[in-house]
Design an enzyme around this catalytic site. Structure first.
Site, short mmCIF file in Angstrom:
data_model
loop_
_atom_site.label_atom_id
_atom_site.label_comp_id
_atom_site.label_asym_id
_atom_site.label_seq_id
_atom_site.Cartn_x
_atom_site.Cartn_y
_atom_site.Cartn_z
N ARG A 130 1.01 -1.34 0.02
CA ARG A 130 -0.06 -0.01 0.09
C ARG A 130 0.69 1.14 0.04
NH1 ARG A 130 -3.33 -3.66 3.09
NH2 ARG A 130 -4.73 -4.47 1.73
N THR A 174 2.18 -5.37 4.53
CA THR A 174 1.64 -4.88 3.27
C THR A 174 1.23 -3.05 3.42
OG1 THR A 174 -0.61 -5.30 3.90
CG2 THR A 174 0.41 -6.86 2.44
N SER A 189 0.86 -7.95 9.54
CA SER A 189 -0.45 -8.72 9.10
C SER A 189 -0.36 -10.20 9.35
CB SER A 189 -0.31 -8.72 7.36
OG SER A 189 -0.21 -7.10 7.04
N GLY A 191 -3.73 -11.69 10.68
CA GLY A 191 -4.89 -11.94 11.58
C GLY A 191 -5.59 -13.27 11.24
N TRP A 251 -2.69 -4.30 10.55
CA TRP A 251 -2.11 -4.66 9.20
C TRP A 251 -2.34 -3.41 8.36
CZ3 TRP A 251 -5.98 -4.32 5.34
CH2 TRP A 251 -7.36 -4.45 5.69
N ASP A 320 -15.40 -11.01 11.88
CA ASP A 320 -14.29 -10.55 11.21
C ASP A 320 -14.35 -9.08 10.55
OD1 ASP A 320 -11.61 -10.86 10.01
OD2 ASP A 320 -12.26 -10.83 8.08
N ASP A 322 -12.59 -6.49 11.46
CA ASP A 322 -11.23 -5.79 11.85
C ASP A 322 -11.49 -4.22 12.31
OD1 ASP A 322 -10.49 -8.27 10.71
OD2 ASP A 322 -8.68 -7.42 9.96
N ARG A 344 -15.19 -1.58 9.39
CA ARG A 344 -15.69 -2.56 8.85
C ARG A 344 -16.94 -3.05 9.39
NH1 ARG A 344 -11.12 -6.10 7.18
NH2 ARG A 344 -12.14 -8.24 7.62
N TRP A 490 -12.90 -0.34 -4.15
CA TRP A 490 -11.87 -0.99 -3.35
C TRP A 490 -10.48 0.07 -3.37
CZ3 TRP A 490 -12.98 -4.95 -0.20
CH2 TRP A 490 -11.95 -5.61 0.49
CA CA Z 1 -9.72 -10.15 9.60
#
Ligand code: CA
Ligand code: CA
Length: 587
Positions: A130, A174, A189, A191, A251, A320, A322, A344, A490
């Site tokens: 990234r 990342t 990263s 998880g 992450w 999930d 995060d 999220r 995205w």
């Molecule tokens: Ca996750």
């Protein structure tokens, strides 16, 4: 003779380097200095806002390509980088842990660095990177085998290369590193592999570790080579030994709020996904099953690595969700210092910048099923029937009750950064309207293996769109305008003082919107899906805009029914730079 010539060249190069060092002061003032882009987020507040208005609502139709740069080779996949621009050079990272230095005027490559990745790396969600960080004479980036590398920014030579963690245990890297006061600060990263999230600070010159802060309670921190303090209180919110492989991957990296001298890092899901294993027997009406500090935002002292405050977006997390999404520092309309973050879990949170205290929260996607809302303390009002069931209660003990939960585990918003405009006061949030069938299964930890204890299938919530760029008023939660897109969004968002909002789509369109109305003012087809992060800067009196195009990321790998609906999209790997020619700027 040849050796002499090389020595002279080296001496000249050294002289040039000395003039172009990047200082703490330059990082602090990045937003105001429009001739360069030195920080992830286009400023340490992460507003992704440029004060440039050479390019504006009236003339954006004249924005044209200046050059394009191919990342080349067979290594395509998702391109999520945010470029850095400094002293006539653009630095981008690419998939498979590559870094390029490019002449910003011509688009010609100056040098390229390819990390030599070992067999057996375990990136969960595509081989992305990234972005880089720049400081002194160096450019820094993380690699998929969980290392952090410092390269000389003028030559691409390796200055140092340090291991963050063991890739064989599922760790990778990342995010863009963060530079503060001569420290390089990183997360980690992994998880989905039962790793333990941590934040680490290294001396930018040497790469030596200064402090380390694991983010799951019970783990011991480190400062100057010695144990410092324990994170949280052992077993306060985790049963038994589950904290030892408790997840909380940091992450997406972090940010620095200079006003309060605080690092802000988000933490991922507690591991495993099957929440019944992490809070079995813990009563619903107290905090003993919250699993701190997973699915949280943390304020950290940059000098010592001590946790100053925490805000957990999803306690007892089981979908999930995060808690890593970026935290944007801004000043609200009444002059209060605030943070904003779009989680999220589908809620947009406003926090007090002094201490991370909860101020308010609003849903930013439709159809949230797992919580009725957020109470006055910032805690979700759970819909317990929407928690996937406990497999221990199933007749065969293998699969708990399946529920349809929304948003999906890829989130109302995922990693792709939102932007803020201090002119409109609005946040521009790249969101997705999707849900999932999710169920729990038994799981035991095994190093280097996926540690989920869940199965899932993502499904669109609407027939005509998944992606939804929303302009949100942080004071009221009002959605001022919305742009709907068939494929899930995205890519990152950027605002400018010219009244523009930029973002791209997986269908390949790079678009400019009116920041007040959402009207599409300009669009350009880049040839592959955009999952990267746009920037803008000024050069010789003209305004430039750059974005990378290259479809990939987590959606094609994990997106279930959505992935199969977008599998027609072509891969790529092209960096596009646009320019508003001076003679067309006056329109
Ligand atoms: Ca996750
Ligand atoms: Ca700048």
């Amino acid at each position: 003779m040849k050796r002499f010539a090389l020595a002279v060249a080296a001496a000249i190069a050294t002289a040039a380097v000395a003039q172009a060092q990047v200082t703490e002061e330059m990082l602090l003032n990045d937003t105001a200095t429009t001739g360069d882009v030195l920080t992830n987020g286009m400023g340490r507040h992460l507003q992704r806002h440029s004060p440039l208005d050479i390019l504006n609502r009236d003339n954006v139709e004249n924005l044209v390509p200046a050059w394009a740069f191919s990342l080349g080779g067979e290594k395509q996949r998702g391109q999520e980088t945010q470029p850095i621009v400094h002293d006539g050079v653009m630095y981008i990272t690419g998939s498979y842990s590559r870094l390029y230095a490019i002449d910003v005027k011509t688009g010609r490559e100056i040098w390229q660095y390819d990390a030599r990745l070992p067999e057996g790396i375990l990136p969960c969600c595509d081989v992305v990177n990234r972005g880089a960080a720049i400081f002194g004479d160096n450019i820094y980036f993380g690699t998929l085998d969980a290392r952090i590398v410092a390269l000389n920014k003028d030559t691409g030579d390796v200055v140092w290369n340090k291991r963050i963690a063991d890739y064989k245990a599922g760790y990778s890297y990342t995010a863009a590193p963060l530079i503060v006061n001569g420290l390089v600060i990183t997360g980690n990263s992994g998880g989905e592999f039962g790793i333990v999230g941590a934040v680490e600070a290294r001396d930018a010159e040497t790469g030596d570790l200064v402090w380390r802060r694991p983010v799951i309670e019970g783990h011991m921190g480190e400062l100057n080579g010695e144990e410092s303090t324990m994170t949280g209180t052992l077993n306060a919110t985790w049963p038994g030994d589950m904290w030892k492989t408790g997840g909380g991957a940091t992450w997406l990296g972090g940010s620095y709020d200079a006003d309060t001298d605080t690092l802000v890092f988000g933490t991922g899901n507690p591991a495993p996904w099957n929440s019944h294993l992490r809070n079995a027997g813990q009563p619903l009406d107290d905090n003993s099953g919250d699993n701190l500090y997973a699915a949280s935002r943390l304020g950290i002292d940059p000098a010592t690595g001590e946790i100053k405050w925490h805000f957990q977006t999803t306690p007892r997390e089981g979908w999930d969700y995060d808690g890593v999404n970026e935290v944007v520092a801004y000043t609200d309309r009444e002059g209060n210092a605030r943070f904003a973050t779009a989680d999220r879990n589908g809620f947009f949170y406003v926090l007090n910048r002094e201490d991370g205290a909860f101020v308010n929260a609003y849903p930013f996607v439709k159809d949230i099923s797992w919580a009725e809302g957020i109470d006055e303390n910032g805690r979700p009002i759970f819909v317990e029937e929407n928690r996937p069931g406990d497999p221990a209660e199933a007749a065969d003990g293998n699969r708990g009750e399946v529920v349809f939960a929304s948003p999906s585990f890829l989130g109302g918003k995922n990693w792709m950064p939102m932007a803020h405009s201090p002119d409109t006061g609005l946040f521009y949030v790249p969101s997705n309207e999707w849900g999932m069938d999710i169920w729990n299964e038994p799981i035991t930890y095994k190093q280097g293996a996926a540690y989920l204890g869940s199965g899932f299938t993502i499904k669109p919530n609407y027939e005509d769109h998944i992606g939804s760029l929303k302009a949100i008023d942080p004071d009221t939660g009002e959605i001022v305008w919305e742009f709907q897109n068939p494929a899930p969004l995205w890519g990152g968002v950027m605002t400018t003082a010219g009244g523009l909002v930029f973002t791209g789509t997986p269908e390949g369109e790079f678009m400019a919107f009116d920041d007040m109305t959402g009207e599409v003012l300009w669009s350009f087809q880049t040839g592959s899906g955009i999952v990267g992060q746009p920037i803008t800067w000024e050069q010789d009196g003209e305004q430039y805009v750059t974005v990378i195009s290259g479809w990939g990321g987590a959606v094609p790998l994990w997106g279930g029914e959505v992935a199969s609906a977008v599998n027609y999209l072509n891969q790529g790997g092209l960096l596009w730079t646009f320019r508003l020619p001076q003679q067309l700027a006056a329109n």
